[in-house]
Enzyme design. Structure first.
Site, PDB file in Angstrom:
ATOM      1  N   CYS A 180      -8.358   1.248 -56.805  1.00  0.00           N
ATOM      2  CA  CYS A 180      -8.897   2.452 -56.158  1.00  0.00           C
ATOM      3  C   CYS A 180     -10.236   2.851 -56.760  1.00  0.00           C
ATOM      4  O   CYS A 180     -11.104   3.366 -56.060  1.00  0.00           O
ATOM      5  CB  CYS A 180      -7.914   3.613 -56.254  1.00  0.00           C
ATOM      6  N   GLU A 190       4.510   2.370 -49.614  1.00  0.00           N
ATOM      7  CA  GLU A 190       4.975   1.161 -50.301  1.00  0.00           C
ATOM      8  C   GLU A 190       5.731   0.226 -49.356  1.00  0.00           C
ATOM      9  O   GLU A 190       6.415   0.672 -48.434  1.00  0.00           O
ATOM     10  CB  GLU A 190       5.864   1.564 -51.489  1.00  0.00           C
ATOM     11  N   CYS A 224      -5.815   4.014 -60.043  1.00  0.00           N
ATOM     12  CA  CYS A 224      -5.687   2.617 -60.493  1.00  0.00           C
ATOM     13  C   CYS A 224      -7.035   1.910 -60.388  1.00  0.00           C
ATOM     14  O   CYS A 224      -7.976   2.394 -59.758  1.00  0.00           O
ATOM     15  CB  CYS A 224      -4.624   1.892 -59.676  1.00  0.00           C
ATOM     16  N   CYS A 278      -2.355   2.707 -52.113  1.00  0.00           N
ATOM     17  CA  CYS A 278      -2.412   3.974 -52.845  1.00  0.00           C
ATOM     18  C   CYS A 278      -2.928   5.096 -51.943  1.00  0.00           C
ATOM     19  O   CYS A 278      -3.642   4.854 -50.953  1.00  0.00           O
ATOM     20  CB  CYS A 278      -3.356   3.854 -54.032  1.00  0.00           C
ATOM     21  N   GLU A 326      -5.263   7.292 -52.451  1.00  0.00           N
ATOM     22  CA  GLU A 326      -6.726   7.393 -52.391  1.00  0.00           C
ATOM     23  C   GLU A 326      -7.295   6.496 -51.314  1.00  0.00           C
ATOM     24  O   GLU A 326      -8.180   6.870 -50.545  1.00  0.00           O
ATOM     25  CB  GLU A 326      -7.350   6.966 -53.725  1.00  0.00           C
ATOM     26  N   ASN A 357       0.576   7.590 -50.765  1.00  0.00           N
ATOM     27  CA  ASN A 357       0.874   6.176 -50.992  1.00  0.00           C
ATOM     28  C   ASN A 357       1.995   5.710 -50.068  1.00  0.00           C
ATOM     29  O   ASN A 357       2.923   6.456 -49.748  1.00  0.00           O
ATOM     30  CB  ASN A 357       1.183   5.885 -52.467  1.00  0.00           C
TER      31      ASN A 357
HETATM   32  N1  THU Z   1      -0.523   5.205 -56.849  1.00  0.00           N
HETATM   33  C1  THU Z   1      -1.370   5.913 -56.039  1.00  0.00           C
HETATM   34  O1  THU Z   1      -1.120   6.077 -54.846  1.00  0.00           O
HETATM   35  N2  THU Z   1      -2.482   6.432 -56.607  1.00  0.00           N
HETATM   36  C2  THU Z   1      -2.761   6.416 -57.943  1.00  0.00           C
HETATM   37  O2  THU Z   1      -3.781   6.962 -58.360  1.00  0.00           O
HETATM   38  C3  THU Z   1      -1.844   5.738 -58.879  1.00  0.00           C
HETATM   39  C4  THU Z   1      -0.785   4.922 -58.247  1.00  0.00           C
HETATM   40  C5  THU Z   1       0.718   4.700 -56.262  1.00  0.00           C
HETATM   41  C6  THU Z   1       0.855   3.222 -56.130  1.00  0.00           C
HETATM   42  C7  THU Z   1       2.362   3.067 -56.066  1.00  0.00           C
HETATM   43  O3  THU Z   1       2.786   3.341 -54.753  1.00  0.00           O
HETATM   44  C8  THU Z   1       2.878   4.170 -56.964  1.00  0.00           C
HETATM   45  O4  THU Z   1       1.809   5.095 -57.076  1.00  0.00           O
HETATM   46  C9  THU Z   1       3.323   3.717 -58.332  1.00  0.00           C
HETATM   47  O5  THU Z   1       2.365   2.937 -58.920  1.00  0.00           O
END
Ligand code: THU
Length: 140
Positions: A91, A46, A88, A55, A57, A44
């Site tokens: 995704c 940000e 999420c 994310c 995935e 991920n």
């Molecule tokens: N996140 C992912 O990368 N994958 C997931 O399956 C759940 C959430 C990330 C998004 C954000 O950067 C952080 O986790 C917190 O939500």
């Protein structure tokens, strides 16, 4: 579990180290394996305007697709959660469209717990352009 799946989970766990999760402090790693055995990883990333973040995935799947891959056999996702991480909603839609026949392998913080799903289990009745949700009538 198959040896290649154990390896894919390892790839996802290692990819988590590259997460750029400055705001949430919640790193996630992902890895996809194609039918010809190639692996693409993601983490991920940000952004201070939070909605622009991606994310793990989606990073992994977009890396694979943008290299011309189409046939995704498996996707592993690793997080620092007690239970296997849960992708999420956004995704789930992307997985459903880009990796419809992939096996989705989810693991917890030390990979002591694993869960496996099919994309349709993660997103029953997902949206697609030629399949409207029940109850939405065609325009005449
Ligand atoms: N996140 C992912 O990368 N994958 C997931 O399956 C759940 C959430 C990330 C998004 C954000 O950067 C952080 O986790 C917190 O939500």
């Amino acid at each position: 579990m198959r040896e290649e799946d154990v390896e894919l989970i390892d790839w996802a766990r290692r990819a988590m180290r590259h997460a750029f999760a400055e705001y949430s402090g919640f790193p996630v790693g992902a890895a996809v394996r194609t039918a010809r055995g190639k692996v693409y990883t993601g983490a991920n990333v940000e952004i201070s305007s939070f909605g622009l973040s991606l994310c793990a995935e989606r990073v992994a799947l977009f890396k694979a697709y943008s290299e011309g891959e189409r046939d995704i056999e498996a996707l592993a996702v690793a997080g620092l959660t007690d239970e296997p991480i849960s992708p999420c909603g956004a995704c789930r839609q992307v997985i459903w469209e880009l990796a419809p026949s992939a096996r989705i392998l989810l693991v917890n913080r030390d990979a002591s717990k694993t869960a496996e799903f099919a994309p349709r289990d993660l997103l029953p009745d997902g949206f697609s352009l030629n399949r409207r949700p029940p109850g939405i009538r065609e325009r005449e």
